[in-house]
Design a protein around this motif. Structure first.
Motif, mmCIF file in Angstrom:
data_model
loop_
_atom_site.group_PDB
_atom_site.id
_atom_site.type_symbol
_atom_site.label_atom_id
_atom_site.label_comp_id
_atom_site.label_asym_id
_atom_site.label_seq_id
_atom_site.Cartn_x
_atom_site.Cartn_y
_atom_site.Cartn_z
ATOM 1 N N LEU A 1 0.825 -1.197 0.000
ATOM 2 C CA LEU A 1 0.000 0.000 0.000
ATOM 3 C C LEU A 1 0.865 1.255 0.000
ATOM 4 O O LEU A 1 1.927 1.294 0.628
ATOM 5 C CB LEU A 1 -0.906 0.030 1.236
ATOM 6 N N ALA A 2 0.393 2.259 -0.720
ATOM 7 C CA ALA A 2 0.994 3.597 -0.698
ATOM 8 C C ALA A 2 -0.137 4.582 -0.442
ATOM 9 O O ALA A 2 -0.552 5.312 -1.341
ATOM 10 C CB ALA A 2 1.703 3.884 -2.020
ATOM 11 N N PRO A 3 -0.673 4.592 0.788
ATOM 12 C CA PRO A 3 -1.877 5.381 1.081
ATOM 13 C C PRO A 3 -1.597 6.871 1.113
ATOM 14 O O PRO A 3 -0.438 7.301 1.238
ATOM 15 C CB PRO A 3 -2.285 4.877 2.471
ATOM 16 N N PRO A 4 -2.651 7.680 1.002
ATOM 17 C CA PRO A 4 -2.489 9.137 1.116
ATOM 18 C C PRO A 4 -1.930 9.511 2.488
ATOM 19 O O PRO A 4 -2.100 8.785 3.459
ATOM 20 C CB PRO A 4 -3.929 9.654 0.942
ATOM 21 N N ARG A 5 -1.283 10.654 2.557
ATOM 22 C CA ARG A 5 -0.716 11.119 3.812
ATOM 23 C C ARG A 5 -1.820 11.419 4.823
ATOM 24 O O ARG A 5 -2.926 11.799 4.466
ATOM 25 C CB ARG A 5 0.127 12.372 3.590
ATOM 26 N N GLY A 6 -1.465 11.253 6.090
ATOM 27 C CA GLY A 6 -2.404 11.606 7.156
ATOM 28 C C GLY A 6 -3.254 10.461 7.649
ATOM 29 O O GLY A 6 -3.961 10.602 8.652
ATOM 30 N N LEU A 7 -3.192 9.303 6.972
ATOM 31 C CA LEU A 7 -3.980 8.152 7.406
ATOM 32 C C LEU A 7 -3.193 7.328 8.419
ATOM 33 O O LEU A 7 -1.958 7.307 8.389
ATOM 34 C CB LEU A 7 -4.346 7.273 6.223
ATOM 35 N N PRO A 8 -3.889 6.633 9.311
ATOM 36 C CA PRO A 8 -3.185 5.708 10.213
ATOM 37 C C PRO A 8 -2.638 4.525 9.417
ATOM 38 O O PRO A 8 -2.878 4.398 8.218
ATOM 39 C CB PRO A 8 -4.293 5.263 11.172
ATOM 40 N N LYS A 9 -1.903 3.658 10.078
ATOM 41 C CA LYS A 9 -1.348 2.494 9.407
ATOM 42 C C LYS A 9 -2.471 1.620 8.874
ATOM 43 O O LYS A 9 -3.436 1.336 9.575
ATOM 44 C CB LYS A 9 -0.470 1.686 10.367
ATOM 45 N N LEU A 10 -2.328 1.211 7.618
ATOM 46 C CA LEU A 10 -3.358 0.401 6.974
ATOM 47 C C LEU A 10 -2.817 -1.000 6.693
ATOM 48 O O LEU A 10 -1.613 -1.212 6.566
ATOM 49 C CB LEU A 10 -3.800 1.055 5.662
ATOM 50 N N PHE A 11 -3.760 -1.951 6.579
ATOM 51 C CA PHE A 11 -3.401 -3.346 6.357
ATOM 52 C C PHE A 11 -4.193 -3.881 5.169
ATOM 53 O O PHE A 11 -5.406 -3.672 5.082
ATOM 54 C CB PHE A 11 -3.695 -4.179 7.600
ATOM 55 N N ALA A 12 -3.500 -4.553 4.258
ATOM 56 C CA ALA A 12 -4.157 -5.124 3.082
ATOM 57 C C ALA A 12 -4.302 -6.626 3.253
ATOM 58 O O ALA A 12 -3.458 -7.292 3.858
ATOM 59 C CB ALA A 12 -3.355 -4.812 1.824
ATOM 60 N N HIS A 13 -5.395 -7.171 2.717
ATOM 61 C CA HIS A 13 -5.669 -8.608 2.737
ATOM 62 C C HIS A 13 -6.031 -9.008 1.313
ATOM 63 O O HIS A 13 -6.929 -8.416 0.709
ATOM 64 C CB HIS A 13 -6.820 -8.927 3.699
ATOM 65 N N TRP A 14 -5.341 -10.008 0.783
ATOM 66 C CA TRP A 14 -5.538 -10.361 -0.618
ATOM 67 C C TRP A 14 -5.273 -11.842 -0.844
ATOM 68 O O TRP A 14 -4.663 -12.505 -0.006
ATOM 69 C CB TRP A 14 -4.619 -9.526 -1.502
ATOM 70 N N ARG A 15 -5.734 -12.331 -1.984
ATOM 71 C CA ARG A 15 -5.436 -13.715 -2.379
ATOM 72 C C ARG A 15 -3.952 -13.816 -2.645
ATOM 73 O O ARG A 15 -3.379 -13.007 -3.368
ATOM 74 C CB ARG A 15 -6.244 -14.097 -3.613
ATOM 75 N N THR A 16 -3.309 -14.811 -2.060
ATOM 76 C CA THR A 16 -1.855 -14.856 -2.034
ATOM 77 C C THR A 16 -1.209 -15.426 -3.288
ATOM 78 O O THR A 16 0.015 -15.397 -3.409
ATOM 79 C CB THR A 16 -1.373 -15.670 -0.814
ATOM 80 N N GLY A 17 -1.997 -15.954 -4.216
ATOM 81 C CA GLY A 17 -1.370 -16.473 -5.425
ATOM 82 C C GLY A 17 -2.351 -17.117 -6.382
ATOM 83 O O GLY A 17 -3.561 -17.138 -6.135
ATOM 84 N N TYR A 18 -1.833 -17.640 -7.486
ATOM 85 C CA TYR A 18 -2.663 -18.281 -8.504
ATOM 86 C C TYR A 18 -1.809 -19.269 -9.280
ATOM 87 O O TYR A 18 -0.572 -19.223 -9.250
ATOM 88 C CB TYR A 18 -3.244 -17.235 -9.470
ATOM 89 N N TYR A 19 -2.453 -20.192 -9.989
ATOM 90 C CA TYR A 19 -1.762 -21.125 -10.864
ATOM 91 C C TYR A 19 -1.774 -20.593 -12.295
ATOM 92 O O TYR A 19 -2.831 -20.211 -12.803
ATOM 93 C CB TYR A 19 -2.426 -22.502 -10.823
ATOM 94 N N ALA A 20 -0.624 -20.558 -12.915
ATOM 95 C CA ALA A 20 -0.542 -20.117 -14.302
ATOM 96 C C ALA A 20 -1.273 -21.108 -15.199
ATOM 97 O O ALA A 20 -1.383 -22.295 -14.876
ATOM 98 C CB ALA A 20 0.914 -20.005 -14.728
ATOM 99 N N PRO A 21 -1.787 -20.636 -16.340
ATOM 100 C CA PRO A 21 -2.436 -21.567 -17.287
ATOM 101 C C PRO A 21 -1.396 -22.490 -17.904
ATOM 102 O O PRO A 21 -0.195 -22.280 -17.820
ATOM 103 C CB PRO A 21 -3.038 -20.632 -18.342
ATOM 104 N N THR A 22 -1.875 -23.553 -18.506
ATOM 105 C CA THR A 22 -1.000 -24.501 -19.193
ATOM 106 C C THR A 22 -1.365 -24.555 -20.661
ATOM 107 O O THR A 22 -2.463 -24.167 -21.077
ATOM 108 C CB THR A 22 -1.126 -25.910 -18.589
ATOM 109 N N ASN A 23 -0.440 -25.044 -21.455
ATOM 110 C CA ASN A 23 -0.724 -25.230 -22.880
ATOM 111 C C ASN A 23 -1.693 -26.378 -23.056
ATOM 112 O O ASN A 23 -2.525 -26.412 -23.872
ATOM 113 C CB ASN A 23 0.571 -25.527 -23.643
#
Length: 318
Positions: free
Chosen positions: A296-318
């Protein structure tokens, strides 16, 4: 009690209706005005093989777990296997959801079912007519009690009158829920597992469950009720927390109190989720698992923020 009597009692007890979310429970940042053409509509999937577009659902909270809304594309940086990517699409809109309940009715839940029922009832209060739902109950084996439907009322009634007995097939129930969710066309998909933790009767293993979670695009929220006989083990809350975080969601621990707050947090997150899209650089169709990191690169003046996201994925195959 007659069926009509049960229906009336259930409706009065659960109060399943539309309910607005307390605005004090979230922080909203007013974004800069944009031209209409800048709003890009993106498909809701974890990975579109035809375009190699990876879509990452994410939520942002403060230290009190209050959701942060109103951030812009410039406030996020995303990395694929440690290589920074160019964000090509960015969406933060409320849209209908598909929500599956995975409800523990095993013998270890005896005495804890009232809390479990209350948790389900609180979540159903945030239902809208456009949403979809289903209910899986599990003890010795999982059961698809109510398949995918837009009618939430039967779920509340079923949960209210269920009994506890038997062993615990938690892993099998999670996999059944993920499979049922594939039938939904909704862009936002989530499971809510309500359990005291523990598994002693599944055909599948925790490793197999985690592998399926990695491949799915379903958020998995877990609500731990009580302590459970295996609550501190990998088969209990350890796995519940692990699959939640792996999917980009959270685990919550609930006692007799706090269920309304937990339900509100889950509902707010589902309604205010960011979707960040990018086309991976130097894609190789090898089916390999790619780890995603979000900063995260939040705007100035905000308290500490925490991000939650899907941690990965499987690439497609031929």
């Amino acid at each position: 009690m007659t069926y009509n009597g049960r229906l009336l009692a259930g409706a009065l007890l659960l109060g399943i209706c539309l309910q607005s979310i307390d605005s004090k429970a979230q922080i909203e940042i007013t974004p800069r005005a944009r031209k209409a053409s800048a709003q890009v509509s993106v498909p809701s999937a974890n990975l579109r093989v035809d375009t190699n577009l990876v879509l990452v659902p994410a939520t942002v909270t403060d230290q009190f777990n209050h959701p942060i809304t109103g951030l812009e594309k410039e406030n996020f940086k995303i990395f694929d296997d440690k290589v920074e990517q160019t964000i090509t699409s960015f969406l933060n809109e409320d849209e209908p959801i598909a929500l599956g309940f995975i409800f523990d009715t095993s013998g270890s839940m005896r005495g804890l079912l009232p809390q479990g029922r209350a948790a389900a009832a609180e979540l159903l209060k945030f239902a809208t007519p456009e949403d979809e739902f289903f209910l899986v109950e599990f003890d010795t084996r999982p059961r698809m009690v109510i398949p995918l439907t837009s009618n939430a009322s039967p779920i509340g009634l079923e949960v209210m009158y269920t009994d506890s007995h038997g062993s615990t097939a938690l892993f099998d129930a999670l996999l059944m829920g993920i499979h049922e969710m594939r039938k939904s066309k909704k862009g936002k998909k989530a499971l809510v597992l309500i359990s005291d933790g523990g598994d002693n009767n599944s055909r599948y293993t925790s490793t197999e469950v985690k592998n399926v979670v990695k491949e799915s695009d379903v958020l998995i929220y877990t609500v731990g009720i009580g302590t459970g006989h295996d609550a501190d083990s990998e088969a209990g809350s350890g796995l519940m927390r692990s699959v939640s975080e792996m999917s980009g969601a959270h685990m919550f621990t609930a006692g007799a109190w706090g269920l309304q707050e937990i339900a509100e947090k889950i509902a707010i997150e589902l309604r205010n989720r960011y979707v960040i899209g990018y086309a991976p650089k130097d894609v190789v169709r090898d089916g390999r698992y790619h780890r995603i990191d979000l900063k995260l690169a939040p705007p100035r003046g905000l308290p500490k923020l925490f991000a939650h996201w899907r941690t990965g994925y499987y690439a497609p195959t031929n």
